[in-house]
Write a protein that holds these residues in place. Structure first.
Motif, mmCIF file in Angstrom:
data_model
loop_
_atom_site.group_PDB
_atom_site.id
_atom_site.type_symbol
_atom_site.label_atom_id
_atom_site.label_comp_id
_atom_site.label_asym_id
_atom_site.label_seq_id
_atom_site.Cartn_x
_atom_site.Cartn_y
_atom_site.Cartn_z
ATOM 1 N N GLY A 1 30.846 11.077 63.906
ATOM 2 C CA GLY A 1 30.053 10.988 65.127
ATOM 3 C C GLY A 1 29.987 12.330 65.842
ATOM 4 N N ASN A 2 31.120 13.017 65.891
ATOM 5 C CA ASN A 2 31.129 14.359 66.495
ATOM 6 C C ASN A 2 30.261 15.323 65.694
ATOM 7 O OD1 ASN A 2 33.265 13.193 68.058
ATOM 8 N ND2 ASN A 2 33.871 15.269 68.567
ATOM 9 N N ALA A 3 30.329 15.236 64.374
ATOM 10 C CA ALA A 3 29.501 16.109 63.533
ATOM 11 C C ALA A 3 28.021 15.851 63.810
ATOM 12 C CB ALA A 3 29.828 15.895 62.059
ATOM 13 N N CYS A 4 27.637 14.578 63.927
ATOM 14 C CA CYS A 4 26.234 14.255 64.221
ATOM 15 C C CYS A 4 25.836 14.781 65.594
ATOM 16 C CB CYS A 4 26.012 12.741 64.151
ATOM 17 S SG CYS A 4 26.132 12.075 62.481
ATOM 18 N N SER B 1 21.937 15.465 67.076
ATOM 19 C CA SER B 1 21.430 14.102 67.149
ATOM 20 C C SER B 1 21.312 13.669 68.606
ATOM 21 C CB SER B 1 22.351 13.142 66.412
ATOM 22 O OG SER B 1 21.896 11.816 66.593
ATOM 23 N N ARG B 2 20.193 13.059 68.927
ATOM 24 C CA ARG B 2 19.955 12.544 70.280
ATOM 25 C C ARG B 2 20.138 11.024 70.339
ATOM 26 N NH1 ARG B 2 21.174 16.803 72.277
ATOM 27 N NH2 ARG B 2 19.744 18.548 72.162
ATOM 28 N N LEU B 3 20.596 10.428 69.246
ATOM 29 C CA LEU B 3 20.829 8.981 69.247
ATOM 30 C C LEU B 3 21.913 8.648 70.276
ATOM 31 C CD1 LEU B 3 20.806 8.198 65.425
ATOM 32 C CD2 LEU B 3 19.060 7.603 67.094
ATOM 33 N N PRO B 4 21.722 7.584 71.049
ATOM 34 C CA PRO B 4 22.692 7.242 72.100
ATOM 35 C C PRO B 4 24.113 7.033 71.585
ATOM 36 C CG PRO B 4 20.693 5.921 72.316
ATOM 37 C CD PRO B 4 20.566 6.690 71.040
ATOM 38 N N LEU B 5 24.259 6.548 70.345
ATOM 39 C CA LEU B 5 25.614 6.288 69.859
ATOM 40 C C LEU B 5 26.410 7.563 69.581
ATOM 41 C CD1 LEU B 5 25.959 6.026 66.269
ATOM 42 C CD2 LEU B 5 23.868 4.901 66.955
ATOM 43 N N PHE B 6 25.762 8.721 69.574
ATOM 44 C CA PHE B 6 26.474 9.992 69.402
ATOM 45 C C PHE B 6 26.589 10.762 70.709
ATOM 46 C CE2 PHE B 6 24.449 9.471 65.101
ATOM 47 C CZ PHE B 6 25.596 8.966 64.513
ATOM 48 N N GLN B 7 26.298 10.117 71.827
ATOM 49 C CA GLN B 7 26.392 10.737 73.142
ATOM 50 C C GLN B 7 27.585 10.135 73.887
ATOM 51 O OE1 GLN B 7 24.213 13.261 73.442
ATOM 52 N NE2 GLN B 7 23.524 12.570 71.441
#
Length: 182
Positions: free
Chosen positions: A51-54, A59-65
């Motif tokens: 997730g940190n790598a993404c 990545s602007r996907l909410p799950l990686f914020q």
């Protein structure tokens, strides 16, 4: 650099077999999990590091914020580096190298024969693994190595399903190969 440069490692009686003894590999994983928890008060796991790598790749996907994947948790990326270096160390210490795409005859029989087909299948599998770890609140290493050791009921349930799915998938693949001649 050649394997002979690592003779101090490859000549060791512990690491001179084709596979590391289970007590060495298991002991190393257990020591790493303990050290991880003690040093950071965070469980060991791959999905958070991915997730940190993404997030770092834009990545602007909410799950990686959010705080779980903020720059303050980028130390988790070292776990991914460690996975690669651990595989390299295992390969160097045993003096063997297997093609990264060769996982045995059963795998070869079930996979598409074209490179493009295999890559698409791997991407599909990766998406399913990512979705599963997100739905389960963590990956197999986080739940099974740390969560079960800490007695987490959610991790015990998740790990039970991980193992049941693995055994069921293996049995299904074995049956299909026997039925359709693989």
């Amino acid at each position: 650099m050649t394997l002979s440069d690592f003779s101090w490692l490859t000549d060791s009686p512990i690491f001179s077999t084709a596979l590391w003894p289970a007590w060495v590999a298991g002991g190393a994983i257990g020591a790493l999990a303990f050290a991880q928890r003690w040093l950071t008060d965070q469980p060991l796991g791959c999905s958070a590091a991915f997730g940190n790598a993404c997030a770092r790749m834009g990545s602007r996907l909410p799950l990686f914020q959010g705080p779980a994947h903020s720059t303050a948790t980028d130390w988790k990326l070292w776990f991914l580096v460690g996975i690669f270096l651990g595989g390299l160390l295992a390969s160097l210490s045993t003096g063997t190298w297997a093609e990264p795409t060769h996982f045995g005859t059963l795998y070869t029989a079930l996979m598409p024969h074209s490179d493009v087909g295999r890559v698409l299948w791997w991407l599909f599998g990766g998406v399913l693994i990512g979705m599963g770890s997100r739905l389960a609140g963590g990956c197999t290493s986080g739940h099974t190595i740390n969560g079960v050791a800490m007695g987490s009921p959610a991790s015990i349930v998740a790990s039970t399903f991980f193992f049941a799915a693995a055994v069921g998938t293996a049995q299904l693949a074995h049956h299909l190969l026997n039925t359709f001649g693989g």
